[in-house]
Design a protein around this motif. Structure first.
Motif, PDB file in Angstrom:
ATOM      1  N   LYS A 198       0.813  -1.210   0.000  1.00 36.34           N
ATOM      2  CA  LYS A 198       0.000   0.000   0.000  1.00 36.34           C
ATOM      3  C   LYS A 198       0.852   1.269   0.000  1.00 36.34           C
ATOM      4  O   LYS A 198       0.309   2.379  -0.047  1.00 36.34           O
ATOM      5  N   VAL A 199       2.173   1.142   0.023  1.00 38.96           N
ATOM      6  CA  VAL A 199       3.036   2.320  -0.008  1.00 38.96           C
ATOM      7  C   VAL A 199       3.146   2.839  -1.445  1.00 38.96           C
ATOM      8  O   VAL A 199       2.993   2.091  -2.412  1.00 38.96           O
ATOM      9  N   THR A 200       3.433   4.136  -1.550  1.00 39.50           N
ATOM     10  CA  THR A 200       3.623   4.748  -2.864  1.00 39.50           C
ATOM     11  C   THR A 200       5.034   5.310  -3.032  1.00 39.50           C
ATOM     12  O   THR A 200       5.502   5.462  -4.164  1.00 39.50           O
ATOM     13  N   ARG A 201       5.731   5.620  -1.932  1.00 39.52           N
ATOM     14  CA  ARG A 201       7.087   6.160  -2.010  1.00 39.52           C
ATOM     15  C   ARG A 201       8.109   5.209  -1.400  1.00 39.52           C
ATOM     16  O   ARG A 201       9.256   5.155  -1.848  1.00 39.52           O
ATOM     17  N   ALA A 202       7.730   4.486  -0.381  1.00 35.45           N
ATOM     18  CA  ALA A 202       8.618   3.485   0.205  1.00 35.45           C
ATOM     19  C   ALA A 202       8.712   2.285  -0.734  1.00 35.45           C
ATOM     20  O   ALA A 202       7.895   2.111  -1.641  1.00 35.45           O
ATOM     21  N   GLN A 203       9.735   1.457  -0.511  1.00 33.76           N
ATOM     22  CA  GLN A 203       9.926   0.262  -1.324  1.00 33.76           C
ATOM     23  C   GLN A 203       9.249  -0.930  -0.658  1.00 33.76           C
ATOM     24  O   GLN A 203       9.284  -1.080   0.554  1.00 33.76           O
ATOM     25  N   VAL A 204       8.633  -1.772  -1.489  1.00 32.24           N
ATOM     26  CA  VAL A 204       7.825  -2.885  -0.989  1.00 32.24           C
ATOM     27  C   VAL A 204       8.703  -4.101  -0.719  1.00 32.24           C
ATOM     28  O   VAL A 204       9.493  -4.518  -1.576  1.00 32.24           O
ATOM     29  N   LEU A 205       8.567  -4.674   0.477  1.00 28.42           N
ATOM     30  CA  LEU A 205       9.242  -5.923   0.813  1.00 28.42           C
ATOM     31  C   LEU A 205       8.337  -7.103   0.465  1.00 28.42           C
ATOM     32  O   LEU A 205       7.126  -7.066   0.730  1.00 28.42           O
ATOM     33  N   PRO A 206       8.889  -8.172  -0.099  1.00 28.16           N
ATOM     34  CA  PRO A 206       8.068  -9.356  -0.356  1.00 28.16           C
ATOM     35  C   PRO A 206       7.677 -10.028   0.957  1.00 28.16           C
ATOM     36  O   PRO A 206       8.493 -10.146   1.872  1.00 28.16           O
ATOM     37  N   VAL A 207       6.430 -10.442   1.063  1.00 25.47           N
ATOM     38  CA  VAL A 207       5.940 -11.065   2.288  1.00 25.47           C
ATOM     39  C   VAL A 207       5.130 -12.314   1.941  1.00 25.47           C
ATOM     40  O   VAL A 207       4.631 -12.454   0.826  1.00 25.47           O
ATOM     41  N   ALA A 208       5.014 -13.190   2.910  1.00 26.34           N
ATOM     42  CA  ALA A 208       4.171 -14.382   2.777  1.00 26.34           C
ATOM     43  C   ALA A 208       2.932 -14.160   3.628  1.00 26.34           C
ATOM     44  O   ALA A 208       2.981 -14.309   4.850  1.00 26.34           O
ATOM     45  N   ARG A 209       1.834 -13.765   3.012  1.00 19.62           N
ATOM     46  CA  ARG A 209       0.605 -13.550   3.754  1.00 19.62           C
ATOM     47  C   ARG A 209       0.017 -14.890   4.204  1.00 19.62           C
ATOM     48  O   ARG A 209       0.164 -15.912   3.532  1.00 19.62           O
ATOM     49  N   THR A 210      -0.652 -14.856   5.360  1.00 22.08           N
ATOM     50  CA  THR A 210      -1.087 -16.087   6.007  1.00 22.08           C
ATOM     51  C   THR A 210      -2.584 -16.330   5.927  1.00 22.08           C
ATOM     52  O   THR A 210      -3.057 -17.368   6.384  1.00 22.08           O
TER      53      THR A 210
END
Length: 342
Positions: free
Chosen positions: A288-300
Motif C-alpha cells: 500500500k506504499v507509494t514512495r517506500a519500497q515494498v518488501l516481499p511477504v508471505a501472507r497467512t
C-alpha cells in the motif's frame, strides 16, 4: 559472508518444522489451558517476561485486546524480586513467557501472582524449569534445542502458542485454521528476499516501525539488529515516529516497516511514505506504499498471523546482515543464551 552456516540460520530454517511440531503435539496442553481460562473467566491479563519474550507478550497484548476485548498489563518482574511487592491478581490471567524458564525474577513474579489469586500459564521451551513448577498450566514450545544466542524459533513458537491459546479460549475456528496453516506459510516466509533492505543496513542507526500486533515485531527486530549486527536500532509505533523521532532522519536513513493485512495497514503505509518523503530509505512489508519500497511477504490468510510470517522473513535478513559484517550471530559479544535476572 562466512562459508559456515550459522546455527541461527539453521534454526530460522527450522521454524516451520518447530511450529508444525507444536501444532502436532501441543493440542492437549493448549486445550486444557483454554478450558481452565474459560472457567476462570478473567477480566484482564497480566504478562511477565523480558527481552524477546516480552516482545511476544506485546504481540499477545494486542491479540487479547483486539480479539478478546480483554485489557493487558505488562508488569515489571522487579516489582516482586527487588521491591518485594505482591500484586493483587484476582480476576487475572497471568501469562509468563520464558524460553529457559529459569530467570529468578520471572519465576518469583509468577509465583507471587499465583498466590495473589491469578490463574497462571507459562509458555516455555523447558518443561523441567523452575517456572514450570510455579504455574497452574505449562505450554511447552516443542521447539527443540536452540543453540544460537539469538532466539528465533522459540520466539515464533511463543507467538503461536500464545495466540493458539487465545483462539481456543474464544473458539474462533477461522483463526485456529490460519494457525494450523502456518508451517507452509513460514517456509515461504523464511526464503523471502529482503536483500535490498539488507544492503541499506551498513552500520548507521536505523528505525523499525509497526503498529498494532506488528509493533511487537518492530520491537523484536530492533533488538535483533542490536544483538546480532552491533548496529543501533530504535523501534517506534508508526503513529508516533513523526512526532519527535523523525527529527534525526536524514538522506538515506534506513527504516524497516512491519505491517499486516489489518486495520492499521493503511496508516502504517502512510507513515512509511512520509519518512521516505523526508529522505529516509524505507522498506515496508505492505504493497500500500507509494514512495517506500515494498518488501516481499508471505501472507497467512489472517491479519493476526501475518506478523508471525514477517518476523520470520526479517530473521533471515538480519542473519545475513550479521554475516556480511563479519559478525558471528550465534555468539553476540557480551551476551549468553540464558540470562538469569534477579
Amino acid at each position: 559472508m562466512s562459508e559456515r552456516t550459522s546455527k541461527m540460520r539453521q534454526e530460522i530454517l527450522e521454524i516451520p518444522d518447530a511450529v508444525d511440531r507444536l501444532l502436532s503435539q501441543g493440542a492437549p496442553g493448549i486445550q486444557a489451558a483454554a478450558q481452565m481460562v474459560k472457567q476462570a473467566d478473567p477480566r484482564f491479563l497480566i504478562t511477565v517476561a523480558r527481552g524477546s519474550s516480552d516482545h511476544a507478550c506485546t504481540y499477545l497484548k494486542y491479540a487479547s485486546e483486539l480479539f478478546l476485548n480483554l485489557p493487558v498489563a505488562s508488569v515489571g518482574p522487579s516489582v516482586n524480586s527487588i521491591y518485594g511487592v505482591d500484586l493483587q491478581a484476582k480476576g487475572a490471567l497471568c501469562l509468563s513467557i520464558s524460553q529457559s524458564g529459569q530467570s529468578p525474577d520471572i519465576v518469583g513474579m509468577t509465583r507471587s501472582l499465583r498466590s495473589s489469586g491469578g490463574v497462571t500459564v507459562a509458555i516455555t521451551n523447558n518443561t523441567n524449569s523452575r517456572l514450570s513448577e510455579v504455574t497452574d498450566a505449562v505450554l511447552p514450545l516443542h521447539a527443540g534445542p536452540e543453540l544460537s544466542v539469538a532466539a528465533t524459533k522459540t520466539f515464533v513458537t511463543s507467538l503461536v502458542s500464545g495466540l493458539w491459546l487465545l483462539a481456543e479460549v474464544k473458539g474462533d475456528n477461522e483463526l485456529i485454521g490460519a494457525i494450523h496453516a502456518l508451517p507452509g506459510c513460514l517456509a515461504r516466509a523464511a526464503t523471502c528476499d529482503w536483500s535490498a533492505a539488507a544492503e541499506t543496513i551498513t552500520g548507521r542507526s536505523l528505525f523499525t516501525l509497526g503498529r498494532g500486533p506488528s509493533y511487537a515485531m518492530s520491537n523484536e527486530a530492533a533488538l535483533k539488529i542490536k544483538e546480532t549486527c552491533q548496529i543501533h536500532a530504535e523501534s517506534f509505533s508508526a503513529a508516533e515516529v513523526l512526532h519527535g523521532p523523525v527529527s534525526i532522519v536524514e538522506d538515506g536513513f534506513p527504516t524497516i516497516v512491519f505491517a499486516a493485512r489489518d486495520a492499521a495497514e493503511q496508516t502504517t503505509a502512510e507513515a512509511a511514505d512520509a519518512l521516505a518523503g523526508k529522505g529516509a530509505t524505507v522498506f515496508a512489508a505492505t504493497d500500500k506504499v507509494t514512495r517506500a519500497q515494498v518488501l516481499p511477504v508471505a501472507r497467512t490468510g489472517h491479519w493476526l498471523t501475518d506478523p508471525v510470517a514477517t518476523i520470520t522473513s526479517f530473521y533471515s535478513m538480519v542473519e545475513a546482515v550479521a554475516g556480511a559484517r563479519g559478525i558471528d550471530p550465534d555468539a553476540p559479544r557480551h551476551l549468553k543464551k540464558v540470562t538469569e535476572t534477579v
